[in-house]
Design a protein around this motif. Sequence first.
Motif, PDB file in Angstrom:
ATOM      1  N   TYR A 223     -39.846  23.594  22.380  1.00 49.80           N
ATOM      2  CA  TYR A 223     -38.516  23.087  22.701  1.00 49.80           C
ATOM      3  C   TYR A 223     -38.041  22.044  21.694  1.00 49.80           C
ATOM      4  N   ASP A 224     -38.999  21.467  20.958  1.00 51.01           N
ATOM      5  CA  ASP A 224     -38.655  20.438  19.977  1.00 51.01           C
ATOM      6  C   ASP A 224     -38.226  21.016  18.632  1.00 51.01           C
ATOM      7  N   ILE A 225     -38.673  22.234  18.330  1.00 53.08           N
ATOM      8  CA  ILE A 225     -38.483  22.792  16.990  1.00 53.08           C
ATOM      9  C   ILE A 225     -38.033  24.249  17.063  1.00 53.08           C
ATOM     10  N   GLU A 226     -37.545  24.742  15.923  1.00 56.59           N
ATOM     11  CA  GLU A 226     -37.277  26.167  15.781  1.00 56.59           C
ATOM     12  C   GLU A 226     -38.601  26.893  15.580  1.00 56.59           C
ATOM     13  N   TYR A 311     -44.539  23.225   3.926  1.00 57.15           N
ATOM     14  CA  TYR A 311     -44.002  23.905   5.098  1.00 57.15           C
ATOM     15  C   TYR A 311     -42.853  23.082   5.674  1.00 57.15           C
ATOM     16  N   ARG A 312     -41.762  23.751   5.988  1.00 58.60           N
ATOM     17  CA  ARG A 312     -40.593  23.060   6.545  1.00 58.60           C
ATOM     18  C   ARG A 312     -40.414  23.438   8.000  1.00 58.60           C
ATOM     19  N   ILE A 313     -40.346  22.410   8.855  1.00 56.76           N
ATOM     20  CA  ILE A 313     -40.116  22.595  10.282  1.00 56.76           C
ATOM     21  C   ILE A 313     -38.747  22.022  10.616  1.00 56.76           C
ATOM     22  N   ALA A 320     -37.995  13.283  18.709  1.00 58.12           N
ATOM     23  CA  ALA A 320     -39.289  13.795  18.243  1.00 58.12           C
ATOM     24  C   ALA A 320     -39.350  13.793  16.720  1.00 58.12           C
ATOM     25  N   PHE A 321     -38.236  14.114  16.075  1.00 64.94           N
ATOM     26  CA  PHE A 321     -38.154  14.110  14.613  1.00 64.94           C
ATOM     27  C   PHE A 321     -38.407  12.711  14.069  1.00 64.94           C
ATOM     28  N   ASN A 322     -37.745  11.705  14.626  1.00 58.27           N
ATOM     29  CA  ASN A 322     -37.898  10.338  14.145  1.00 58.27           C
ATOM     30  C   ASN A 322     -39.307   9.810  14.387  1.00 58.27           C
ATOM     31  N   ASP A 323     -39.890  10.193  15.505  1.00 60.43           N
ATOM     32  CA  ASP A 323     -41.164   9.621  15.939  1.00 60.43           C
ATOM     33  C   ASP A 323     -42.363  10.247  15.239  1.00 60.43           C
TER      34      ASP A 323
END
Length: 433
Positions: A223-226, A311-313, A320-323
């Motif tokens: 749910y946090d990422i593609e 690798y790109r997420i 979640a990205f900032n943390d």
Amino acid sequence: MKKKTIIAITVIASLILLMHSCTNNYFDQERYEDIMNEVFPVDIIDKDHDWNLVKNITAVVNLSSAPSAEYVVNIYDKKPTDPSARKLTTGAVNGEEVFKISVPKDLTYKELYVTAVDGSQCVVDGYYPVSNDAIKVTPSGSVTTLTATPDVPPLEFTFCFEETFPEGGDFDFNDCVMGVSIEKSPKALNKEGNYLDITVRLRAVGGYKTMASAMRLVGIDKYDIEDSLMVLKKGWGFFNYAVDYLEDPLGKMKTAKNGDAVINLFNDAHFALNGGRLDGTGTMVPHFTINTDPKTENTEWEKATPVSSTYRISFNNTDAFNDFNLRDVDLFIITGYGMAYYETHSPAFIGINAIKDYPCQITYMPWALLIPDVFRYPNEGISICKYTKDLNLFEGAYQLGIYSFGSWARDHTNTKTWSWFRYPLNSEVYPAN
């Protein structure tokens, strides 16, 4: 390797085989610890050791009083014009956000340099004091135009593995050596998405086993990422005929047993580092040691240029990205023993079954280390440190008294020992690569 080490490993092998042939209840944990105390090169280890060399600094960035916008925030250890500066993290802030920054535990930061920019509009540009491993960042009160800043590289941490878990080994921690760095590119900067780029740099393979590797993103779920995975740079491929440790992700994130996101890196470390070279038959990978012995003429030793993959997420969740930081990277190797697979994790994640199920979880000693630096790992067959109370003598690659690996292993609370990885015996470690 000493005779008692060979005997100990033989006994361990017998115990593990018994465990495989019967049930987990036949594995004698207490006996195993006794044996490992004989094998491990440092005696009387601190029983409460967490083997951690990394700490987090918490940054609370509150830009609520600045003109409304989503700002790109960069945090550096020094002013970015300093040639030795390193970028610690990047994030997106609209109002208030919290960042966690992974840094070496042995360093005391009195201040960090922070910028916050929307286009050319700059509301933060300067040093902020660090107190109790935390900083509070607020706007300076004026809006300026930020001049161009140099491209500041991120910190690179080193993951070092012993391939022999659950057996003992020579504890040179060079069986698989990988550097990891992360860079963030917020949507406010690239106009597309909140991107996290993780670069893994394979530096050495000092073991002979087939070693696969994967990377779990701790606390990050679907749910946090593609679910798509962009490979910006592919430095290695998958060996088509390797033992079925891992499969090529083919541009898709995988999922760990607990639901966390996983990236499959490679299924044969030797194939990954030697450029995909096979033996004369064209069907097997030569498992020579690579980049672990700068002097030997041994025909089973090779040298290779370290190879990297990036690798790109893409994150859906800004918080979640900032943390996310380097302490959230659970990089591990997978090896086979008997009829089971074993995952070897750094100490913070020992006992995790991320991909494979394996019958015993040994948490007493480290088979992997996370070093917050571009670590100069020991040469082939050189112990990271040897010390016995009877001899009161330090030996090995990191042997400088109170600043030795041995001193750290015996007392993790002594802050002087936290810098042991900065004091190599140059003749016993591999040249910087």
